[in-house]
Design a protein around this motif. Structure first.
Motif, mmCIF file in Angstrom:
data_model
loop_
_atom_site.group_PDB
_atom_site.id
_atom_site.type_symbol
_atom_site.label_atom_id
_atom_site.label_comp_id
_atom_site.label_asym_id
_atom_site.label_seq_id
_atom_site.Cartn_x
_atom_site.Cartn_y
_atom_site.Cartn_z
ATOM 1 N N ASP A 38 -21.591 -10.152 32.731
ATOM 2 C CA ASP A 38 -22.677 -10.028 31.755
ATOM 3 C C ASP A 38 -23.911 -9.345 32.336
ATOM 4 O O ASP A 38 -24.905 -9.157 31.641
ATOM 5 C CB ASP A 38 -23.117 -11.410 31.243
ATOM 6 C CG ASP A 38 -22.050 -12.057 30.389
ATOM 7 O OD1 ASP A 38 -21.169 -11.319 29.894
ATOM 8 O OD2 ASP A 38 -22.095 -13.281 30.220
ATOM 9 N N ASP A 58 -29.991 -5.135 33.069
ATOM 10 C CA ASP A 58 -29.296 -4.917 31.793
ATOM 11 C C ASP A 58 -28.412 -6.113 31.476
ATOM 12 O O ASP A 58 -27.789 -6.687 32.381
ATOM 13 C CB ASP A 58 -28.389 -3.676 31.879
ATOM 14 C CG ASP A 58 -29.198 -2.401 31.695
ATOM 15 O OD1 ASP A 58 -30.326 -2.495 31.183
ATOM 16 O OD2 ASP A 58 -28.694 -1.333 32.088
ATOM 17 N N CYS A 59 -28.337 -6.462 30.194
ATOM 18 C CA CYS A 59 -27.381 -7.480 29.746
ATOM 19 C C CYS A 59 -26.185 -6.744 29.157
ATOM 20 O O CYS A 59 -26.340 -5.941 28.223
ATOM 21 C CB CYS A 59 -28.007 -8.385 28.700
ATOM 22 S SG CYS A 59 -26.810 -9.530 27.993
ATOM 23 N N THR A 60 -24.996 -6.979 29.707
ATOM 24 C CA THR A 60 -23.788 -6.284 29.230
ATOM 25 C C THR A 60 -22.921 -7.180 28.348
ATOM 26 O O THR A 60 -21.804 -6.818 28.016
ATOM 27 C CB THR A 60 -22.974 -5.780 30.432
ATOM 28 O OG1 THR A 60 -22.765 -6.876 31.317
ATOM 29 C CG2 THR A 60 -23.695 -4.675 31.166
ATOM 30 N N ARG A 62 -21.315 -8.828 25.158
ATOM 31 C CA ARG A 62 -21.040 -8.265 23.819
ATOM 32 C C ARG A 62 -22.028 -8.811 22.797
ATOM 33 O O ARG A 62 -22.334 -10.005 22.794
ATOM 34 C CB ARG A 62 -19.613 -8.639 23.382
ATOM 35 C CG ARG A 62 -18.570 -7.703 23.934
ATOM 36 C CD ARG A 62 -17.191 -8.288 23.694
ATOM 37 N NE ARG A 62 -16.867 -8.335 22.276
ATOM 38 C CZ ARG A 62 -16.284 -7.341 21.625
ATOM 39 N NH1 ARG A 62 -15.948 -6.252 22.259
ATOM 40 N NH2 ARG A 62 -16.006 -7.468 20.352
ATOM 41 N N TYR A 64 -25.176 -8.063 22.594
ATOM 42 C CA TYR A 64 -26.563 -8.104 23.083
ATOM 43 C C TYR A 64 -27.023 -6.733 23.561
ATOM 44 O O TYR A 64 -27.700 -6.622 24.574
ATOM 45 C CB TYR A 64 -26.700 -9.146 24.213
ATOM 46 C CG TYR A 64 -26.706 -10.553 23.671
ATOM 47 C CD1 TYR A 64 -27.897 -11.194 23.376
ATOM 48 C CD2 TYR A 64 -25.518 -11.222 23.420
ATOM 49 C CE1 TYR A 64 -27.911 -12.477 22.858
ATOM 50 C CE2 TYR A 64 -25.507 -12.502 22.897
ATOM 51 C CZ TYR A 64 -26.705 -13.121 22.624
ATOM 52 O OH TYR A 64 -26.716 -14.389 22.093
ATOM 53 N N ARG A 65 -26.660 -5.697 22.820
ATOM 54 C CA ARG A 65 -27.078 -4.354 23.214
ATOM 55 C C ARG A 65 -28.606 -4.261 23.229
ATOM 56 O O ARG A 65 -29.270 -4.683 22.284
ATOM 57 C CB ARG A 65 -26.525 -3.331 22.204
ATOM 58 C CG ARG A 65 -26.496 -1.942 22.746
ATOM 59 C CD ARG A 65 -26.141 -0.956 21.670
ATOM 60 N NE ARG A 65 -27.262 -0.773 20.770
ATOM 61 C CZ ARG A 65 -27.191 -0.195 19.578
ATOM 62 N NH1 ARG A 65 -26.040 0.233 19.133
ATOM 63 N NH2 ARG A 65 -28.240 -0.059 18.819
ATOM 64 N N GLY A 66 -29.164 -3.730 24.325
ATOM 65 C CA GLY A 66 -30.607 -3.561 24.422
ATOM 66 C C GLY A 66 -31.341 -4.772 24.969
ATOM 67 O O GLY A 66 -32.550 -4.728 25.162
ATOM 68 N N TRP A 67 -30.630 -5.891 25.204
ATOM 69 C CA TRP A 67 -31.283 -7.088 25.766
ATOM 70 C C TRP A 67 -31.295 -6.984 27.286
ATOM 71 O O TRP A 67 -30.494 -6.261 27.883
ATOM 72 C CB TRP A 67 -30.556 -8.355 25.323
ATOM 73 C CG TRP A 67 -30.789 -8.691 23.883
ATOM 74 C CD1 TRP A 67 -30.370 -7.966 22.819
ATOM 75 C CD2 TRP A 67 -31.505 -9.800 23.351
ATOM 76 N NE1 TRP A 67 -30.779 -8.562 21.654
ATOM 77 C CE2 TRP A 67 -31.480 -9.686 21.943
ATOM 78 C CE3 TRP A 67 -32.166 -10.892 23.915
ATOM 79 C CZ2 TRP A 67 -32.095 -10.613 21.107
ATOM 80 C CZ3 TRP A 67 -32.767 -11.817 23.079
ATOM 81 C CH2 TRP A 67 -32.733 -11.673 21.693
ATOM 82 N N GLN A 68 -32.194 -7.721 27.911
ATOM 83 C CA GLN A 68 -32.312 -7.682 29.370
ATOM 84 C C GLN A 68 -32.471 -9.091 29.930
ATOM 85 O O GLN A 68 -33.158 -9.934 29.335
ATOM 86 C CB GLN A 68 -33.544 -6.856 29.774
ATOM 87 C CG GLN A 68 -33.401 -5.385 29.439
ATOM 88 C CD GLN A 68 -34.578 -4.571 29.918
ATOM 89 O OE1 GLN A 68 -35.710 -5.037 29.884
ATOM 90 N NE2 GLN A 68 -34.320 -3.364 30.367
ATOM 91 N N ASP A 94 -34.675 -1.515 22.507
ATOM 92 C CA ASP A 94 -33.535 -1.111 21.667
ATOM 93 C C ASP A 94 -32.771 -2.299 21.092
ATOM 94 O O ASP A 94 -31.746 -2.117 20.436
ATOM 95 C CB ASP A 94 -32.540 -0.278 22.488
ATOM 96 C CG ASP A 94 -33.173 1.015 22.968
ATOM 97 O OD1 ASP A 94 -34.115 1.472 22.295
ATOM 98 O OD2 ASP A 94 -32.726 1.536 24.002
ATOM 99 N N ALA A 95 -33.248 -3.507 21.366
ATOM 100 C CA ALA A 95 -32.480 -4.689 20.963
ATOM 101 C C ALA A 95 -32.549 -4.906 19.460
ATOM 102 O O ALA A 95 -33.544 -4.580 18.820
ATOM 103 C CB ALA A 95 -33.027 -5.923 21.678
#
Ligand code: SF4
Length: 264
Positions: A38, A58-60, A62, A64-68, A94-95
């Motif tokens: 993640d 970066d949070c990878t 699924r 959570y695009r754009g979360w950190q 971008d979240a």
């Protein structure tokens, strides 16, 4: 670099190399809380105070695009060892996040109320003023309630009436709305409401601008309309000869040809 925060002069002064360089310590603290799958690249750091730094990864995961991931580190004065303050997941620019919360009172629109719904008006609503004075001495809620009860018992009428703000807001809303002069039906009407026989006049300050339509055939029947409003059902509308319905042509009687009539 992603959402890395630009460093201001003040932040430069507060920059602490030991906490800013402790990327590995921040990542280790993060991996104690979440799966390695993640966690993505390090995206920089931001300075939160003297010897307090937040590292962003970066949070990878699924969805959570754009979360950190944000790992905040600090250290005591004259100590090299850094301490983890907190590990949290934060939305980046971008979240996808929920829209800001709007209290129900601000979300209500005319027409939202259903039978049985209650919509209390607060004591300090600027649209209303008391019809009697509490005097100059500040009164608590109980005292105010007693004054209200006495006013009610004495039959002084309504407890509160429209304030100047409430009246102005209503006038503005009505004038700018569907019963004002800019409504499409008013713009194409040949006459205004002020000259219409169906207009019921009001009393009081709002009477200078508004009346009530009492034409059962009009769209605005029973509604407050601006004097400058209008519609095609105005009492003095007359059709020109060209607009009047034409009488049907006289019937043609055929006296030459013969009709075949079936006989039984
Ligand atoms: S009938 Fe039309 S013009 Fe007459 S008062 Fe009503 S809205 Fe105004």
């Amino acid at each position: 670099m992603g959402d890395a925060v630009p460093v201001s002069t003040l932040e430069r002064k507060l920059t602490d190399a030991a906490t800013a360089d402790a990327i590995d310590a921040a990542r280790s603290a993060l991996l104690e809380e979440v799966d390695a799958s993640d966690v993505g690249d390090h995206r920089g750091h931001q300075i939160d105070g003297l010897r307090v730094v937040t590292h962003l990864f970066d949070c990878t995961r699924r969805g959570y695009r754009g979360w950190q991931w944000a790992v905040t580190l600090t250290r005591a004065s004259r100590q090299r060892k850094v301490t983890v303050v907190e590990v949290v997941l934060l939305p980046g620019s971008d979240a996808i996040v929920a829209p800001a919360w709007v209290p129900y009172r601000d979300r209500l629109l005319p027409g939202d109320m259903s039978p049985g719904d209650l919509l209390p008006v607060s004591d300090d609503d600027a649209r209303l003023v008391p019809t009697y004075s509490f005097g100059d001495d500040p009164l608590d809620a109980d005292d105010q309630a007693q004054v209200r009860q006495v006013a009610k018992d004495l039959g002084l009428g309504r407890v509160r009436v429209l304030s100047r703000e409430g009246r102005d807001a209503a006038a503005e809303r009505w004038y700018d709305g569907a019963a004002g002069p800019d409504a499409p039906i008013a713009k194409s009407a040949p006459h205004h409401c002020y000259s219409c026989g169906f207009l019921v006049r009001l009393a009081g300050p709002l009477s200078e601008l508004f009346g009530v339509c009492a034409n059962g055939d009009a769209n605005d029947d029973g509604r407050v309309v601006a004097h400058q409003h209008g519609c095609g059902a105005h009492s003095e509308i007359r059709l020109s000869k060209r607009q009047q319905p034409q009488p049907p042509a006289p019937p043609v009687i055929d006296t030459i040809s013969l009709d075949d009539l079936e006989t039984f």
